[in-house]
Structure formats: C-alpha cells, structure tokens
Design a protein around this motif. Sequence first.
Motif, mmCIF file in Angstrom:
data_model
loop_
_atom_site.group_PDB
_atom_site.id
_atom_site.type_symbol
_atom_site.label_atom_id
_atom_site.label_comp_id
_atom_site.label_asym_id
_atom_site.label_seq_id
_atom_site.Cartn_x
_atom_site.Cartn_y
_atom_site.Cartn_z
ATOM 1 N N ASP A 56 0.856 -1.175 0.000
ATOM 2 C CA ASP A 56 0.000 0.000 0.000
ATOM 3 C C ASP A 56 0.901 1.238 0.000
ATOM 4 O O ASP A 56 1.720 1.404 0.897
ATOM 5 N N PRO A 57 0.781 2.126 -0.989
ATOM 6 C CA PRO A 57 1.659 3.300 -1.017
ATOM 7 C C PRO A 57 1.527 4.180 0.217
ATOM 8 O O PRO A 57 2.439 4.953 0.529
ATOM 9 N N LEU A 58 0.419 4.056 0.931
ATOM 10 C CA LEU A 58 0.278 4.795 2.186
ATOM 11 C C LEU A 58 1.345 4.357 3.187
ATOM 12 O O LEU A 58 1.794 5.148 4.019
ATOM 13 N N ASP A 59 1.773 3.097 3.098
ATOM 14 C CA ASP A 59 2.834 2.612 3.974
ATOM 15 C C ASP A 59 4.171 3.273 3.655
ATOM 16 O O ASP A 59 5.043 3.366 4.525
ATOM 17 N N LEU A 60 4.334 3.712 2.413
ATOM 18 C CA LEU A 60 5.538 4.465 2.059
ATOM 19 C C LEU A 60 5.490 5.863 2.659
ATOM 20 O O LEU A 60 6.513 6.395 3.119
ATOM 21 N N LEU A 61 4.314 6.461 2.673
ATOM 22 C CA LEU A 61 4.192 7.836 3.151
ATOM 23 C C LEU A 61 4.495 7.945 4.641
ATOM 24 O O LEU A 61 4.999 8.975 5.098
ATOM 25 N N GLY A 62 4.184 6.904 5.396
ATOM 26 C CA GLY A 62 4.477 6.945 6.824
ATOM 27 C C GLY A 62 5.951 7.145 7.093
ATOM 28 O O GLY A 62 6.347 7.856 8.031
ATOM 29 N N LEU A 63 6.780 6.538 6.279
ATOM 30 C CA LEU A 63 8.230 6.687 6.418
ATOM 31 C C LEU A 63 8.648 8.131 6.165
ATOM 32 O O LEU A 63 9.422 8.715 6.938
ATOM 33 N N PHE A 64 8.138 8.736 5.097
ATOM 34 C CA PHE A 64 8.526 10.100 4.757
ATOM 35 C C PHE A 64 7.804 11.130 5.626
ATOM 36 O O PHE A 64 8.222 12.289 5.675
ATOM 37 N N ARG A 65 6.748 10.722 6.296
ATOM 38 C CA ARG A 65 6.081 11.597 7.271
ATOM 39 C C ARG A 65 6.814 11.566 8.602
ATOM 40 O O ARG A 65 6.673 12.470 9.424
ATOM 41 N N GLY A 66 7.572 10.511 8.815
ATOM 42 C CA GLY A 66 8.348 10.394 10.034
ATOM 43 C C GLY A 66 7.609 9.764 11.193
ATOM 44 O O GLY A 66 7.995 9.947 12.355
ATOM 45 N N VAL A 67 6.556 8.969 10.895
ATOM 46 C CA VAL A 67 5.785 8.353 11.976
ATOM 47 C C VAL A 67 6.073 6.865 12.111
ATOM 48 O O VAL A 67 5.612 6.229 13.067
ATOM 49 N N ASP A 68 6.808 6.286 11.157
ATOM 50 C CA ASP A 68 7.203 4.879 11.263
ATOM 51 C C ASP A 68 8.382 4.645 10.326
ATOM 52 O O ASP A 68 8.848 5.558 9.638
ATOM 53 N N HIS A 69 8.855 3.422 10.297
ATOM 54 C CA HIS A 69 9.987 3.068 9.446
ATOM 55 C C HIS A 69 9.551 2.352 8.167
ATOM 56 O O HIS A 69 10.379 1.764 7.467
ATOM 57 N N CYS A 96 -2.896 9.814 4.580
ATOM 58 C CA CYS A 96 -1.669 10.407 5.125
ATOM 59 C C CYS A 96 -1.973 11.285 6.337
ATOM 60 O O CYS A 96 -1.288 11.210 7.365
ATOM 61 N N LYS A 97 -2.998 12.090 6.223
ATOM 62 C CA LYS A 97 -3.348 12.996 7.321
ATOM 63 C C LYS A 97 -3.871 12.242 8.540
ATOM 64 O O LYS A 97 -3.871 12.778 9.651
ATOM 65 N N SER A 98 -4.300 11.006 8.326
ATOM 66 C CA SER A 98 -4.854 10.213 9.428
ATOM 67 C C SER A 98 -3.841 9.274 10.060
ATOM 68 O O SER A 98 -4.176 8.559 11.012
ATOM 69 N N LEU A 99 -2.614 9.262 9.536
ATOM 70 C CA LEU A 99 -1.607 8.377 10.110
ATOM 71 C C LEU A 99 -1.335 8.770 11.562
ATOM 72 O O LEU A 99 -1.077 9.944 11.858
ATOM 73 N N PRO A 100 -1.402 7.828 12.486
ATOM 74 C CA PRO A 100 -1.207 8.178 13.904
ATOM 75 C C PRO A 100 0.239 8.503 14.219
ATOM 76 O O PRO A 100 1.168 7.945 13.609
ATOM 77 N N ASP A 101 0.440 9.426 15.124
ATOM 78 C CA ASP A 101 1.792 9.703 15.603
ATOM 79 C C ASP A 101 2.284 8.517 16.416
ATOM 80 O O ASP A 101 1.499 7.846 17.102
ATOM 81 N N PRO A 102 3.566 8.238 16.359
ATOM 82 C CA PRO A 102 4.090 7.088 17.105
ATOM 83 C C PRO A 102 4.134 7.347 18.606
ATOM 84 O O PRO A 102 4.200 8.504 19.054
#
Length: 396
Positions: free
Chosen positions: A128-141, A352-358
Amino acid sequence: MSPDPTSTDQVRTDQFGPDLVEVFGPSQQDGGPDLVQLLTPEGERVHHPDFDMDFSAEQLRGFYRDMVLTRRIDTEATALQRHGELGIWAQLLGQEAAQIGAGRALRPQDYVFPTYREHGVAWCRGIDPLDLLGLFRGVDHGRWDPAEKNFGQYTIVIGAQVLHATGYAMGMQRDGVVGTGEPDRDAAVIAHFGDGASSQGDVNEGFIFAASYNAPVVFFCQNNQWAISEPIERQTRIPLYQRALGFGFPGVRVDGNDVLATYAVTQAALQRAREGQGPTLIEAYTYRMGAHTTTDDPTRYRLSADVEHWKLKDPIARVEAYLKRNGLVEGGFLESVQQEANELGHHLREGCKSLPDPDPRGIFDLVYDEMPEELTQQRDEFIAYHASFSEEGASA
C-alpha cells in the motif's frame, strides 16, 4: 593558453583519446548503439535479437495502468510534502518504466533490496503506497513486512543495500533455492540503486563478492544521469553497464523509459540468476524529470533544454500511443485508469493525514531481545518524564 584542467571535455580527450568523447557526446542522449529497446518514444514496436518477446494485450494494458498509478503516487506525495504533510519525498517522475518493468519481471520468491525511490517496485510487490508515506512523514519506518512482501525496507545509506542484496543472494545459494530447475522454488535477488550510488565503495564491494561467489543477484542501476547535482560524465569515463566486465559478469544497457524492454531484460537476468549462472548488471538508461528530492532545486545545475528533450521520451506516453494505434483502449480503458488514479490520490491524501503519531516510548522496543538493566532504567525514567507533562497540565 594552457588547457583548463577542470574541463571534463579536455581531460576526456587528453587521457582517453578522441574516440571516447563520443561516449558522452550528443548521441548519448539516446543511450548509444548498445541500447536495448522494444518500444520507441513514438510508440512504435521494434525488435531486438537477444531480448525480443511477445506481449499480450492484457500485459500491455497492465504496464500502462501500473505506470499511471505510480506517477499518481509520486504526484500526490510531492503535493503532500509541499503542504507540510511529509518531511521530504524522493521523486521518481520519468522513471516509471524502469521500475514497473523490473518489478513485474519478479517472481513471488524473488527478493528486492530498494533504495528510497523504488515506489513503483513497491507497488508491484503489493505494498500500500500509504505505507511508504508513513516513512517520509516520520511516523514509522515503513509498515510493510519485508518477509511477507519479499521487499526490504527503504535504504537511506547510499549503496548499502547492494551489500545486503549480495549477502542475501549468497544465503539463497546455501538454502538450496538456486539452480534446482523448479520454477516455483528457484529464486534470485535484485538490488536497486542509482548512478550516483555506483560511485560508492559498497556497490563495488558487492560486485566483487557477487562475482566471486557467483551469487544469484541482479544489480539494477537506474541511471537517471544525475547524482543529485553531479552529471553522469563526472562519475564514469565509460557507460556504467560496461563496468560489469571488469568484475567478471555481463552488463546490459536498456532503455529505461521503455517498459517492454526493461521487463524483457530484467526477466532474462533474473532467470539467469535463478539458474545459478551468477550476477548481471542492468543499466536502465533514463532521466530524472523531477528533483532529486523535494529539498532539491534542479534548475540550479541542469538545462531546461535537456528536460524538454526527455519529455519527448515519456514512458507513459509511448505505451499510450502504442495502445491507441493498435486499438487496445476500447471500452473506456483510459478513462477507467484515470478514475482509479483519482481514487488512489484520495486514498493517499486522506490516509496520510490520518496516520497516527508514534508512541515516543516505542524507541526502546525492538532494540534488544532481552532489555538490559541500564536501558530498562532509561525507559522508566523517560516514561515518568513524559507523564509529568500530562500531570502538570491536569494540576493547572
């Protein structure tokens, strides 16, 4: 007047002879005479004596869909970064054919070692490309499971993944999944990197070990002609694919804007590796239409005329031209792909906007199997410190 020692043209002529000037002369814009191509920029089907193959209408439409959706991922992610939703984004504009061709040539058991730009290959592996965005958003690896997808984590350290890929390929040999003759068992590794990474020691060390152990690895270099701001002629005096001969394995230059040729060449190289015939270097000759990342300004170091020249070689446009010319877009196919792209864009914007902060406490997890006493103490102190803020807020 004495010649300027910093002039690349002067150094090239004096040290290597006038013939080599042609390597990086005007004809090089088209990849040179050794370029493997099956679909011209005008969308005309051509043939190659070593890598020709037939493609079904379903495959051709699939390549087109993959590239359109991959470009939409790139476009949306760039816009999200501009709006402050991502910290940075590594663009792939213009490199869709190189990535989709290579990605679709894989079998499920093959393993991919990417850089930080292989969004199209990730798409082919079902991530899921959303999983890529989490990395560049800085909320996961990166939330995908490398073992499940056979797709490693993005690698920021330039060239390090080539060593990892070579070691993994050597492990495959010892696991007995190379050269058995069983199509569903024999496996290979592909390592992606750019022309800039080819100057790194890690890449060359990977070449040496792969050659020495005849490892089942394909080295896939996307030569987009710019190592950030350094042009390819500053990095090598010969085409990159020719370097392979010095290490003792074959190299092939393919039109990286031709998804058909990229697929055919990568499929052949992967099969060669699975059969136990060792490594191959593929140089996918393409062009980085966008910036190196969203922090880069390419107008500072390259000519707009070069960009305009490469726009005529757009990898998506040439497939679309072929599909239209051969009557393969009936039934609203192009419109349906565009609708799917719009839905994907919406998924990425909202997701992307809904990705939870770690959870900040998570930095202590997955470091040790059994946490040492000292780290346990640090964790407890951090938890207490973090909790003190909420207590102060409550008391106020």
